[in-house]
Scaffold this motif. Structure first.
Motif, PDB file in Angstrom:
ATOM      1  N   GLU A  22      43.719  19.358 -10.248  1.00 17.53           N
ATOM      2  CA  GLU A  22      43.025  19.140 -11.509  1.00 17.53           C
ATOM      3  C   GLU A  22      43.793  18.108 -12.328  1.00 17.53           C
TER       4      GLU A  22
ATOM      5  N   ARG B 217      45.949  28.087  -5.765  1.00 16.65           N
ATOM      6  CA  ARG B 217      45.685  26.690  -5.407  1.00 16.65           C
ATOM      7  C   ARG B 217      46.881  26.043  -4.708  1.00 16.65           C
TER       8      ARG B 217
ATOM      9  N   GLU C 206      44.918  18.358 -15.137  1.00 14.66           N
ATOM     10  CA  GLU C 206      46.000  19.057 -15.828  1.00 14.66           C
ATOM     11  C   GLU C 206      47.244  19.229 -14.956  1.00 14.66           C
ATOM     12  N   ASP C 207      47.127  18.983 -13.679  1.00 16.76           N
ATOM     13  CA  ASP C 207      48.273  19.056 -12.774  1.00 16.76           C
ATOM     14  C   ASP C 207      49.101  17.769 -12.791  1.00 16.76           C
TER      15      ASP C 207
ATOM     16  N   GLU D 142      58.254  22.816 -16.689  1.00 21.11           N
ATOM     17  CA  GLU D 142      57.732  24.158 -16.496  1.00 21.11           C
ATOM     18  C   GLU D 142      57.793  24.584 -15.039  1.00 21.11           C
TER      19      GLU D 142
ATOM     20  N   ALA E 138      53.357  30.138 -10.903  1.00 20.84           N
ATOM     21  CA  ALA E 138      52.834  30.108 -12.258  1.00 20.84           C
ATOM     22  C   ALA E 138      51.349  30.460 -12.211  1.00 20.84           C
ATOM     23  N   ASP E 139      50.871  31.105 -13.254  1.00 26.26           N
ATOM     24  CA  ASP E 139      49.460  31.506 -13.290  1.00 26.26           C
ATOM     25  C   ASP E 139      48.530  30.311 -13.129  1.00 26.26           C
ATOM     26  N   SER E 140      48.942  29.171 -13.662  1.00 24.14           N
ATOM     27  CA  SER E 140      48.089  27.984 -13.663  1.00 24.14           C
ATOM     28  C   SER E 140      47.852  27.415 -12.268  1.00 24.14           C
ATOM     29  N   VAL E 141      48.711  27.741 -11.305  1.00 19.05           N
ATOM     30  CA  VAL E 141      48.571  27.177  -9.956  1.00 19.05           C
ATOM     31  C   VAL E 141      48.327  28.254  -8.902  1.00 19.05           C
ATOM     32  N   ASN E 142      48.435  29.504  -9.286  1.00 19.49           N
ATOM     33  CA  ASN E 142      48.281  30.605  -8.325  1.00 19.49           C
ATOM     34  C   ASN E 142      46.905  30.543  -7.669  1.00 19.49           C
TER      35      ASN E 142
END
Length: 126
Positions: free
Chosen positions: A87, A67, A89-90, A46, A61-65
């Motif tokens: 996290e 951070r 999840e990373d 991804e 990506a929204d999940s890391v924006n």
């Protein structure tokens, strides 16, 4: 021969930071948008972040924006990924990528990548 060599991965705890580096050789670095992707076990690769040729535009990506921060040094043929507030999840293998198709203005698709690095493991424990 093009080589993208990642470094900086490792095992950290949730909330910690890591900085990944990718040293490029065998290509005209400033002619490529550079990106980071990741792949967790059992999941597809991804998009994480991309940066334009001169570093003026980035996309995440929204999940890391908020951070993660991508940057590049064209004098050193190196791209970086600063990862904060990590996290669990990373957790994934992180891949450096070079592209003549991506621009840094939007999400970069894996099919738009010309060259890949070998990957570096990032593991975040809870």
């Amino acid at each position: 021969q093009v080589q993208l060599v990642e470094s900086g991965g490792g095992l950290v705890q949730a909330g910690d930071s890591l900085r990944l580096s990718c040293a490029a050789s065998g290509l005209t670095f400033s002619s490529y948008a550079m990106g980071w992707f990741r792949q967790a076990p059992g999941k597809e690769r991804e998009f994480v972040a991309v940066i334009s040729l001169n570093g003026g535009r980035t996309n995440y990506a929204d999940s890391v924006n908020g951070r993660f921060t991508i940057s590049r040094d064209n004098a050193k043929n190196t791209v970086y990924l600063q990862m904060n507030s990590l996290e669990p999840e990373d957790t994934a293998v992180y891949y450096c990528a070079a592209s003549t198709y991506c621009t840094g203005d939007y999400y970069c698709n894996p099919i738009e990548i010309d060259y890949w690095g070998q990957g570096t493991q990032v593991t975040v424990s809870s």
